[in-house]
Scaffold this active site. Structure first.
Site, mmCIF file in Angstrom:
data_model
loop_
_atom_site.group_PDB
_atom_site.id
_atom_site.type_symbol
_atom_site.label_atom_id
_atom_site.label_comp_id
_atom_site.label_asym_id
_atom_site.label_seq_id
_atom_site.Cartn_x
_atom_site.Cartn_y
_atom_site.Cartn_z
ATOM 1 C CB THR A 124 -6.954 44.781 -20.036
ATOM 2 O OG1 THR A 124 -6.457 44.684 -18.735
ATOM 3 C CG2 THR A 124 -8.132 45.921 -19.983
ATOM 4 C CE1 TYR A 148 -5.414 49.994 -20.189
ATOM 5 C CE2 TYR A 148 -5.580 48.349 -18.181
ATOM 6 C CZ TYR A 148 -5.360 48.680 -19.542
ATOM 7 O OH TYR A 148 -4.496 47.636 -20.342
#
Length: 335
Positions: A124, A148
């Site tokens: 990501t 995250y």
């Protein structure tokens, strides 16, 4: 790699989810044997085509994964399974490190033990945190601002170290904002309560929401709203196939690549696109900005274009929106 007989079986983790299911479709369309493992906490059994073998299970279950690798002759893994909601990661950090990092370690260990040579990881742009320069290149500092992003960056680190020690190469694909749906209507984003802007906007356009919240209108951008690089999920799935081909062709090399178009659109521009595609305006409500949202997040995509035999086929905002809208309408018909 002509003919399916020369293509190794691919284990797709999280293959019943949004991006994973599109990768499964792309693999099957290109003649690859596919095995899907998914625990169905956020995925959907119907999203996995009959042509793929399906196992309901957890990627952290090393014995199960080891058995699948042996039984199906798995030669490559595409790893999509994981938790992806940034605010939730702040509230439940240990769950994210368990789901995204600890279970990835188990999966990598099973891959090494089973002799799997190639590993593609769903990473990501959150690994960059708030970048100093936009567009952001792969060499930019990786300073995540939430669990995250850290959970994904730790997995990238484990892959790099495992590849240095074992006969394994990998490609970490750092996604920017994924949107849209399969142009043939076979899959799309189906999770209830999704937070992605285009998903939210097409829900509003189909009457499932009363309005769209615009979080912050005072960003340092031309219209004051945040700018993001949106990539069509089918183009992203195609990038995974090209990455797999590259890993097989050059088994000594690994790669970390941004997945984006190198062009950003503001929140208002996205909503304007939805209005254009539907030919009717959706209500916009201005809300305070959210903590940690950068002004702009756009990929420098020169490395992926130079490394893989990949060129975007659906890099048009109205096309992305139209495909997402068509899927949203199909979901309405499903009930």
């Amino acid at each position: 790699m002509q003919g399916s007989s020369s293509k190794p079986a691919v284990l797709v983790t999280g293959g019943a989810g949004y991006i994973g299911s599109h990768a499964v479709l792309a693999l099957l369309d290109a003649g690859w044997p596919v095995v899907v493992i998914d625990n169905l906490t956020t995925g959907f059994r119907w999203a996995v085509p009959d042509a793929a073998a399906f196992v309901e299970g957890d990627v952290g279950d090393q014995a199960l994964v080891g058995r699948l690798i042996a039984e199906h002759g798995i030669g490559a893994i595409m790893h999509f399974a994981g938790s992806i909601v940034v605010p939730e990661s702040v509230a439940k950090p240990l769950e994210y490190y368990e789901n995204n990092t600890v279970k990835s370690r188990a999966l990598i260990a099973a891959a090494v033990a089973g002799g799997v040579r190639h590993f593609i990881f769903s990473s990501t742009a959150a690994t960059y945190g708030i970048p100093e320069r936009v567009p952001v290149a792969e060499e930019a500092p990786t300073v995540p601002i939430n669990p995250y992003g850290w959970s994904k960056l730790m997995t990238e680190r484990m892959l790099a170290d495992a590849a240095a020690a074992h006969p394994l190469n990998y490609c970490a694909l750092r996604y920017f904002n994924v949107a849209g749906a399969d142009p043939e209507g076979r899959s799309g984003q189906s999770t209830a309560g999704a937070t992605h802007l285009i998903k939210v906007a097409v829900e509003a356009a189909t009457g499932k929401r009363g309005h769209v919240s615009v979080f912050g209108t005072d960003y340092a951008t031309p219209d004051g709203t945040g700018i993001r690089d949106y990539i069509h999920v089918s183009d992203l799935a195609a990038a995974h196939l090209r990455a797999l081909e590259r890993l097989i062709a050059e088994p000594e090399r690994s790669h970390t690549l941004n997945c984006g178009y190198g062009r950003g659109f503001s929140v208002m521009e996205v909503l304007d696109s939805v209005d254009r595609v539907t030919n009717r305006p959706i209500e916009r409500r201005m809300e305070p900005r959210r903590a940690g949202d950068p002004d702009a997040l756009v990929a420098d995509n020169r490395r992926i274009l130079g490394t893989l035999d990949w060129r975007p086929a659906r890099a048009d905002l109205d096309t992305i929106v139209a495909d997402a809208l068509a899927w949203e309408r199909r979901l309405g018909e499903r009930g």
